[in-house]
Design an enzyme around this catalytic site. Structure first.
Site, PDB file in Angstrom:
ATOM      1  N   SER A 130       0.742  -1.573  -0.189  1.00 60.66           N
ATOM      2  CA  SER A 130       0.022   0.538  -0.165  1.00 60.66           C
ATOM      3  C   SER A 130       1.104   1.147   0.400  1.00 60.66           C
ATOM      4  O   SER A 130       1.928   1.012   0.694  1.00 60.66           O
ATOM      5  CB  SER A 130      -1.140  -0.130   1.718  1.00 60.66           C
ATOM      6  OG  SER A 130       0.343  -0.298   2.267  1.00 60.66           O
ATOM      7  N   LYS A 177      -4.759  -3.174  -8.394  1.00 57.52           N
ATOM      8  CA  LYS A 177      -3.688  -1.761  -7.153  1.00 57.52           C
ATOM      9  C   LYS A 177      -5.362  -1.071  -7.202  1.00 57.52           C
ATOM     10  O   LYS A 177      -6.640  -1.010  -8.644  1.00 57.52           O
ATOM     11  CB  LYS A 177      -2.880  -1.198  -8.242  1.00 57.52           C
ATOM     12  CG  LYS A 177      -2.751   0.560  -7.481  1.00 57.52           C
ATOM     13  CD  LYS A 177      -1.910   1.389  -8.346  1.00 57.52           C
ATOM     14  CE  LYS A 177      -1.439   1.703  -7.947  1.00 57.52           C
ATOM     15  NZ  LYS A 177       0.376   2.702  -7.842  1.00 57.52           N
ATOM     16  N   ASP A 179      10.944   8.510 -10.685  1.00 54.08           N
ATOM     17  CA  ASP A 179      10.531   8.317 -10.292  1.00 54.08           C
ATOM     18  C   ASP A 179      11.414   6.355  -9.440  1.00 54.08           C
ATOM     19  O   ASP A 179      10.867   6.143  -8.913  1.00 54.08           O
ATOM     20  CB  ASP A 179       9.644   8.099  -9.641  1.00 54.08           C
ATOM     21  CG  ASP A 179       8.790   8.097  -8.191  1.00 54.08           C
ATOM     22  OD1 ASP A 179       9.840   8.570  -7.177  1.00 54.08           O
ATOM     23  OD2 ASP A 179       8.035   7.457  -6.978  1.00 54.08           O
TER      24      ASP A 179
END
Length: 427
Positions: free
Chosen positions: A34, A55, A151
């Site tokens: 999570s 997801k 990222d």
């Protein structure tokens, strides 16, 4: 589809602290991760007869930022199809109308571990080199469509026991349609390139810096630049690599340059001292991979001045990487990004919601009509100058196992649970 028929296709189940309402084809849901952007669980897909990851996006319509990020992630995942990028298997919502629409579920390939876990293992040169090669292939594929990930970090990179590697989570990716300079964006601090730290804007090789930081962490077993905040991150970089030249300083805006020039000056360390031979495995007789080659690659990726940093294409041609070179993987056709202004668009939450709903309906329509792209095939037996790639049955350096849950990394660096299943590509 009428309301009653649609409702019969779904069922609800509590997964951790959340309730998942999913298609009945997905059974045995179990939480595995999570983060800020969503909750991930594993499940068995009775249609595909395989385990998958589901997801559930967290409150995608909470505000404009969440809604835009959800739209971007969905659109980019639908466009990208490469063996080193996580595959999107399905998209659905249990709600039947735009007015009711509130939940988005993404179904993806399920992997065995993320790179955070692999970093804790010992890797021989073949596996280190091969994992980096795949990382660069996936990054190049994104760059070929003008997508900069921004990222890349160990928790956003996942692997299977056969050394298959995939990049995931595109909610922070952006397209590069408007020029070279782009605004800073908050990414995981440790892997943030100098040009982002200093607000200089960035180009595609911002991702190369991140790959360099990840490689360094795989070699050292610890984070290379563990900054405690934005300023400390810059200090950690220059303490190890040295204060950059005046030529670089002149590229900074005045206020940033004044601050940087007033910092203590550091000469930095040579890469031989930062990455001594003792950190590396023994040189490989099988394909001539050596610590000196790995160190040279690090020295070309971890360059403060982005204009002098190696590109993804150049990294793929480096001797430590190009032993795996396969044109079909490196030169795969770029993904077709239909929305060229993806990151420049601004909408209200309701407008984003309508756009996302249309994307979900489009996917459902294509699924119903059988017009859906094939998924990336397993890597199988890639070759290294004619020799098989490291596999789970390889005897190189006596492979041992590590216990992990099958998992998809979340968008944070936490919440991954460990337990059974060998990761036999690493020893």
């Amino acid at each position: 589809m009428n309301k009653n028929k649609r409702e019969k296709e779904f069922y609800s189940v509590d997964v951790g602290d959340s309730t998942f309402t999913v298609l009945k084809r997905y059974q045995n849901l179990r939480p595995i991760g999570s983060g800020a952007q969503g909750i991930v669980c594993s499940a068995y897909d009775h249609n595909l007869e395989r385990n998958v990851a589901i997801k559930k996006l967290s409150r995608p319509f909470q505000n404009q930022t969440h809604a835009k990020r959800a739209y971007r992630e969905l659109v980019l995942m639908k466009c990208v199809n490469h063996k080193n990028i996580i595959g999107l298997l399905n998209v659905f919502t249990p709600q039947k109308t735009l007015e009711e629409f509130q939940d988005v579920y993404l179904v993806m390939e399920l992997m065995d571990a993320n790179l955070c876990q692999v970093i804790q293992m010992e890797l021989d040169h073949e596996r280190l080199s091969y994992l980096l090669y795949q990382m660069l292939c996936g990054t190049k594929h994104l760059h070929s469509a003008g997508i900069i990930h921004r990222d890349l970090k160990p928790s956003n990179i996942v692997v299977k026991s056969d050394c298959t590697l995939k990049i995931l989570d595109f909610g922070l990716a952006r397209t590069a349609a408007t020029g070279l300079l782009m605004t800073p964006y908050v990414v995981t601090r440790y892997y943030r390139a100098p040009e982002v730290i200093l607000g200089m804007g960035y180009q595609a090789n911002v991702d190369v810096w991140s790959v360099g930081c990840i490689m360094a962490e795989m070699v050292r077993g610890s984070v290379l630049f563990p900054g405690s905040d934005h300023i400390d991150q810059w200090n950690k970089v220059i303490e190890q690599l040295g204060t950059p030249s005046q030529e670089f300083m002149m590229k900074l805006n005045q206020s940033v340059r004044t601050y940087v020039e007033n910092r203590p000056r550091y000469t930095g360390y040579s890469f031989e001292k930062l990455f001594p031979d003792v950190l590396f495995p023994a040189d490989s007789e099988h394909n001539k991979l050596k610590a000196s080659q790995a160190r040279d690659l690090l020295s070309k990726m971890l360059v403060i001045d982005a204009s002098k940093r190696i590109s993804v294409d150049e990294a793929l041609q480096h001797p430590y990487i190009n032993v795996w070179y396969d044109p079909a993987e490196v030169e795969a056709p770029p993904p077709l990004i239909i929305d060229k202004q993806l990151d420049e668009r601004e909408h209200t939450v309701e407008e984003w919601k309508e756009l996302i709903f249309k994307e979900v309906l489009d996917w459902e329509e294509r699924m119903k009509n059988g017009v859906i792209r094939g998924q990336p095939s397993p890597i199988g037996a890639a070759v290294i100058n004619g020799s098989p790639q490291p596999s789970s049955s390889s005897s190189i350096n006596d492979v041992s196992s590590m216990s992990t849950e099958p998992t998809v990394a979340s968008d944070t660096d936490s919440s991954l649970e460990a337990s059974a299943g060998p990761l036999s590509c690493c020893r």
